[in-house]
Design a protein around this motif. Structure first.
Motif, PDB file in Angstrom:
ATOM      1  N   MET A   1       2.785  61.374  32.669  1.00 48.69           N
ATOM      2  CA  MET A   1       2.833  59.927  32.838  1.00 48.69           C
ATOM      3  C   MET A   1       1.418  59.370  32.741  1.00 48.69           C
ATOM      4  N   LEU A   2       1.280  58.276  32.051  1.00 49.39           N
ATOM      5  CA  LEU A   2      -0.013  57.610  31.925  1.00 49.39           C
ATOM      6  C   LEU A   2      -0.419  57.029  33.275  1.00 49.39           C
ATOM      7  N   THR A   3      -1.653  57.284  33.668  1.00 49.11           N
ATOM      8  CA  THR A   3      -2.147  56.769  34.938  1.00 49.11           C
ATOM      9  C   THR A   3      -3.507  56.130  34.716  1.00 49.11           C
TER      10      THR A   3
ATOM     11  N   GLU B   1       3.969  60.343  19.459  1.00 48.64           N
ATOM     12  CA  GLU B   1       4.257  60.584  20.876  1.00 48.64           C
ATOM     13  C   GLU B   1       4.933  59.351  21.473  1.00 48.64           C
TER      14      GLU B   1
ATOM     15  N   HIS C   1       5.264  52.801  37.805  1.00 47.18           N
ATOM     16  CA  HIS C   1       4.294  53.865  38.070  1.00 47.18           C
ATOM     17  C   HIS C   1       2.908  53.294  38.392  1.00 47.18           C
TER      18      HIS C   1
ATOM     19  N   LEU D   1       5.812  56.699  24.205  1.00 48.52           N
ATOM     20  CA  LEU D   1       5.191  56.099  25.384  1.00 48.52           C
ATOM     21  C   LEU D   1       6.253  55.873  26.448  1.00 48.52           C
ATOM     22  N   PRO D   2       5.849  55.796  27.707  1.00 44.71           N
ATOM     23  CA  PRO D   2       6.824  55.507  28.768  1.00 44.71           C
ATOM     24  C   PRO D   2       7.453  54.131  28.542  1.00 44.71           C
ATOM     25  N   SER D   3       8.659  53.961  29.024  1.00 39.75           N
ATOM     26  CA  SER D   3       9.293  52.648  28.923  1.00 39.75           C
ATOM     27  C   SER D   3       8.450  51.638  29.698  1.00 39.75           C
ATOM     28  N   LYS D   4       8.593  50.386  29.343  1.00 41.00           N
ATOM     29  CA  LYS D   4       7.812  49.332  29.987  1.00 41.00           C
ATOM     30  C   LYS D   4       8.086  49.284  31.483  1.00 41.00           C
TER      31      LYS D   4
ATOM     32  N   THR E   1       9.314  51.703  33.435  1.00 41.56           N
ATOM     33  CA  THR E   1       8.857  52.937  34.087  1.00 41.56           C
ATOM     34  C   THR E   1       7.349  52.911  34.293  1.00 41.56           C
ATOM     35  N   LEU E   2       6.612  52.521  33.255  1.00 39.00           N
ATOM     36  CA  LEU E   2       5.153  52.481  33.380  1.00 39.00           C
ATOM     37  C   LEU E   2       4.720  51.416  34.380  1.00 39.00           C
TER      38      LEU E   2
END
Length: 77
Positions: free
Chosen positions: A1-3, A35, A46, A37-40, A42-43
């Motif tokens: 997950m992008l952080t 790749e 997060h 990306l996480p759903s809007k 979800t991100l």
């Protein structure tokens, strides 16, 4: 997950900061072509930010050709 951290924005909007962070990850090879990306939502959850912040960052990335969106599938590098 992008952080990413929003602690030191120094007057920059949250969406602009998120856009720059994701763009840097793409240009530096952290995120690779095709790749997903996480759903809007979800991100946003997060990162503890509003969905519109992620939507605006993704929209700017798409406008500049860094990501593309497939209806019903999501956003991709």
């Amino acid at each position: 997950m992008l952080t990413y951290s929003f602690a030191n924005l120094q007057g920059e909007s949250m969406y602009a900061h998120l856009y720059k962070c994701i763009k840097n990850d793409i240009t530096n090879g952290v995120l690779h072509a095709e790749e997903k990306l996480p759903s809007k939502r979800t991100l946003a959850a997060h990162l503890n930010t509003a969905v519109v912040t992620v939507e605006n960052a993704y929209a700017q990335l798409e406008a500049e050709g860094f990501v593309y969106t497939v209806a019903g599938r999501g956003s991709f590098v």
